[in-house]
Scaffold this motif. Sequence first.
Motif, PDB file in Angstrom:
ATOM      1  N   MET A 194      35.710  23.810  13.537  1.00 13.02           N
ATOM      2  CA  MET A 194      35.176  24.354  12.288  1.00 13.02           C
ATOM      3  C   MET A 194      33.898  25.145  12.524  1.00 13.02           C
ATOM      4  SD  MET A 194      35.749  21.273   9.537  1.00 13.02           S
ATOM      5  CE  MET A 194      37.371  20.952   8.824  1.00 13.02           C
ATOM      6  N   ASP A 195      33.085  24.679  13.438  1.00 12.52           N
ATOM      7  CA  ASP A 195      31.858  25.389  13.779  1.00 12.52           C
ATOM      8  C   ASP A 195      32.181  26.755  14.366  1.00 12.52           C
ATOM      9  OD1 ASP A 195      29.164  25.733  13.952  1.00 12.52           O
ATOM     10  OD2 ASP A 195      28.917  24.619  15.814  1.00 12.52           O
ATOM     11  N   PHE A 196      33.206  26.799  15.211  1.00 18.09           N
ATOM     12  CA  PHE A 196      33.650  28.072  15.802  1.00 18.09           C
ATOM     13  C   PHE A 196      34.057  29.069  14.716  1.00 18.09           C
ATOM     14  CE2 PHE A 196      37.574  30.398  16.782  1.00 18.09           C
ATOM     15  CZ  PHE A 196      37.089  31.312  17.706  1.00 18.09           C
ATOM     16  N   VAL A 197      34.853  28.613  13.769  1.00 14.62           N
ATOM     17  CA  VAL A 197      35.309  29.495  12.690  1.00 14.62           C
ATOM     18  C   VAL A 197      34.131  29.957  11.847  1.00 14.62           C
ATOM     19  CG1 VAL A 197      36.779  29.643  10.649  1.00 14.62           C
ATOM     20  CG2 VAL A 197      37.576  28.406  12.671  1.00 14.62           C
ATOM     21  N   ASN A 198      33.183  29.076  11.609  1.00 20.10           N
ATOM     22  CA  ASN A 198      32.030  29.409  10.788  1.00 20.10           C
ATOM     23  C   ASN A 198      31.161  30.487  11.417  1.00 20.10           C
ATOM     24  OD1 ASN A 198      30.496  28.734   8.339  1.00 20.10           O
ATOM     25  ND2 ASN A 198      28.921  28.027   9.763  1.00 20.10           N
ATOM     26  N   ARG A 199      31.220  30.619  12.744  1.00 15.02           N
ATOM     27  CA  ARG A 199      30.352  31.560  13.449  1.00 15.02           C
ATOM     28  C   ARG A 199      31.039  32.883  13.783  1.00 15.02           C
ATOM     29  NH1 ARG A 199      25.963  28.608  15.532  1.00 15.02           N
ATOM     30  NH2 ARG A 199      26.237  26.373  15.315  1.00 15.02           N
ATOM     31  N   LEU A 200      32.277  33.070  13.357  1.00 16.11           N
ATOM     32  CA  LEU A 200      32.955  34.336  13.618  1.00 16.11           C
ATOM     33  C   LEU A 200      32.259  35.472  12.873  1.00 16.11           C
ATOM     34  CD1 LEU A 200      36.701  33.255  13.452  1.00 16.11           C
ATOM     35  CD2 LEU A 200      35.397  33.893  15.488  1.00 16.11           C
ATOM     36  N   LYS A 201      32.116  36.593  13.551  1.00 14.89           N
ATOM     37  CA  LYS A 201      31.438  37.760  12.989  1.00 14.89           C
ATOM     38  C   LYS A 201      32.464  38.815  12.586  1.00 14.89           C
ATOM     39  CE  LYS A 201      27.451  36.946  16.016  1.00 14.89           C
ATOM     40  NZ  LYS A 201      26.602  37.511  17.096  1.00 14.89           N
ATOM     41  N   PRO A 202      32.050  39.818  11.825  1.00 14.82           N
ATOM     42  CA  PRO A 202      32.990  40.882  11.433  1.00 14.82           C
ATOM     43  C   PRO A 202      33.678  41.546  12.616  1.00 14.82           C
ATOM     44  CG  PRO A 202      31.006  41.024  10.099  1.00 14.82           C
ATOM     45  CD  PRO A 202      30.755  39.956  11.136  1.00 14.82           C
ATOM     46  N   GLN A 203      32.981  41.710  13.747  1.00 15.41           N
ATOM     47  CA  GLN A 203      33.610  42.344  14.895  1.00 15.41           C
ATOM     48  C   GLN A 203      34.746  41.513  15.457  1.00 15.41           C
ATOM     49  OE1 GLN A 203      30.049  42.458  17.366  1.00 15.41           O
ATOM     50  NE2 GLN A 203      30.930  40.942  18.737  1.00 15.41           N
ATOM     51  N   HIS A 204      34.709  40.193  15.231  1.00 13.80           N
ATOM     52  CA  HIS A 204      35.817  39.340  15.637  1.00 13.80           C
ATOM     53  C   HIS A 204      36.934  39.353  14.592  1.00 13.80           C
ATOM     54  CE1 HIS A 204      32.199  37.234  17.539  1.00 13.80           C
ATOM     55  NE2 HIS A 204      32.868  37.738  18.564  1.00 13.80           N
ATOM     56  N   LEU A 205      36.557  39.230  13.330  1.00 18.79           N
ATOM     57  CA  LEU A 205      37.549  39.109  12.264  1.00 18.79           C
ATOM     58  C   LEU A 205      38.384  40.369  12.112  1.00 18.79           C
ATOM     59  CD1 LEU A 205      35.314  37.349   9.583  1.00 18.79           C
ATOM     60  CD2 LEU A 205      37.162  36.294  10.902  1.00 18.79           C
ATOM     61  N   GLN A 206      37.822  41.529  12.365  1.00 14.32           N
ATOM     62  CA  GLN A 206      38.531  42.782  12.149  1.00 14.32           C
ATOM     63  C   GLN A 206      39.282  43.249  13.376  1.00 14.32           C
ATOM     64  OE1 GLN A 206      35.172  45.173  10.882  1.00 14.32           O
ATOM     65  NE2 GLN A 206      35.653  44.840   8.717  1.00 14.32           N
ATOM     66  N   ALA A 207      39.230  42.517  14.467  1.00 10.83           N
ATOM     67  CA  ALA A 207      39.907  42.910  15.693  1.00 10.83           C
ATOM     68  C   ALA A 207      41.367  42.455  15.666  1.00 10.83           C
ATOM     69  CB  ALA A 207      39.174  42.326  16.902  1.00 10.83           C
TER      70      ALA A 207
END
Length: 718
Positions: A549-562
């Motif tokens: 859950m901590d990993f998901v919480n720290r995802l940034k836009p550059q990760h989410l849009q890839a």
Amino acid sequence: MPRPNPVPIAAARPKKQQKPSPGRENIVSGKPVSSAVGPVANIRTRRERPCDACRRRKSRCVIHEGAVLCVLCEFHKQECTFVQSPLPRKRKVVDDGKKDSPNNQKKSRSVDAEPPPLALPTPTITATAPSPPPPQSQLANSHIPHLGETLGLQRRQHSRYIGLSSPFDSLLIGLSHFDTRNESTFDLGTLRRVNDHECFIMLPDENTQDYADEADTLQHVEQCVHPHGPALLDLYFRVVHPSFPIIQKHLFVERYRNGDRTFSPSLMAGMYILALNWWSFDQRLVHHPKPDAARLEAIAMRSLSRAMERPKLSTVQAGLLLLQRPEADSWSLTTQLVAVGQELGLHLDCSGWSIPLWERGLRKRIAWALYMQDKWSSLIHGRPSHIFSANWAVQAINDDDFNEEGDGFDHRPEESEEVQEENERGQILFAQMIELTQVMAEVMDTFYTQVAIQDFANAGEGSTDLILARAKPVQIKLRQWHDKLPVQVKMNAPTKSNLSPLGSLHLAYFATEITLHRRIVQSLDASSHNPYGFFMCRNAAKTRLISAMDFVNRLKPQHLQAFWYFASKINFTLIGTFGSLLWATAPAQEEADFYKTRLREYRWTLSVSSKRAEFLDYAVSMLDASRAMLNNLAEKPSLATQISNAGVPPAVSARSGAGAGAGASASGASGGHDVHMQDMADLKRHYSEESFRGFGHEPFGSRPGSGEQTAEGSVVGE
């Protein structure tokens, strides 16, 4: 050897004395086949005429001794004639305005028809030929490589693997006469040997259903995206290809630029469909209406089903790309692709085959992508895998398998430093995903096969001990994979690109850990297990959940849009499912409330992130479904009530961790009632600790339990 029914040709040329030559056209790299080969090719001198077809192709015309057709005419199944007069040599015209000849007009029109370059950081397809296919006369003179030496990319015929138990016995095949192309023609087709043991049968595409409509289908695909096809291909090679390199990029680009329109319609549609997900990333495309993706998908699926009757590497490529769509979820298509891959021999070791070197690397990349598709589909659907280690001979992927040299094009465009860096990172990411998938497949084989499920059922109350014993070696492999992760693909690795596809790799790691610990939690029973062991197993599971859950919480836009691998949508969901499982099996109300709070926070994180990654809406919906099921969960007794019922005196204080371990051992030896009550006190102290505070805001890997530190934990029972 002459064919039984020779193809009629025009008046043959007078025979001349010919000198044998040890070479042959388009020699493929690889280990020569040890069986006897045909006569050495007799190559004519320069004064001898080439056939009409080779003259048009500007190719070397080679006729084997005793043959009536040249090599290329025999391959293309066409007449070998010598009736046309030589073409006049073309002189370079001085740029003085005299450009009225047909050839110059054609060239001028071709240049004018090219679309203007698009403002892309790394243009690769931009300024290619227009979407409508050029006339055949233009294709004949363009520089398009001959794919006849390949096994899985030929234009007018396809290959099918001949297994050892098939009617084509290997000893009988060895008696056949093979020419310098390692081919032997007979009534049913053409045998193609790739080494001393493996053989394929080559069959013409024209005998399959709807083959004549393939060109029209490709035209429909191009019309759906016209005039934005080149720009969409640029987006595909910029965003998708680096981390999912199942296309021979340079060969594809050069064929496209030179006007080749013999691509698989389903493959082209699959590339366009994926690229549409980043339509707004191109400043010029964003101002135009987006093509109809639903129409493209309908054409692609119909074309793919027909292409399976004439399987080629492009068939598997197209299917894999269509399955990477965020909304795609087809178990049946995955199983069909595995079957097609086996027909093409993708499950075999091709490292010593007599095919071009670049095709060997391409086959390995496609094979491992198919392996990942099968294994992750098995996990997310909870169904048996169709690829077994006993029948998987593909060698581990290496740097040479990404090399595209030797594809027939000498010119290589210069790539920027940023593109080279992203390509290297993508290759490492792809290779690491393969290794992680192999560990995940071992988790599935160890805990989720029908044999394993029966073993645990037969173990009764000892099922948890059996699961822990089997989990230890798998957990060690998973930890070693994480410890050896190259720095280029760690979540905190710097990048010059605006997009980072590393999220899917690390999410897959958490999904693998959760899949392992999920089986342990399912086997726990508070009434029949030692309280301290019960507590340790659940504490290890809680650590994994919080880290994920901590990993998901720290995802940034550059990760989410890839680009995310197809299983990512379900892997996000598995985190929520694991949290719901821990909530449902919590022994006390305090622990249940903790997981309830964490799941509420996790749902909020997913809902916010879904603004940039729409596929996360599915994980949110699944969380809501799990929450609805938990409404039927009976309220649990508080920990204070459980301790009071157990008769723990108020004055008893919590012992240290060392004392608890000793007490657990004593409990196992004597079953003392006081030790059991003290274990309950340990649990109470644990549930009141600060470890239940939730998420922090440190960067990746800055504290234990974050994405870079999770592997430090060990399986309970080590």
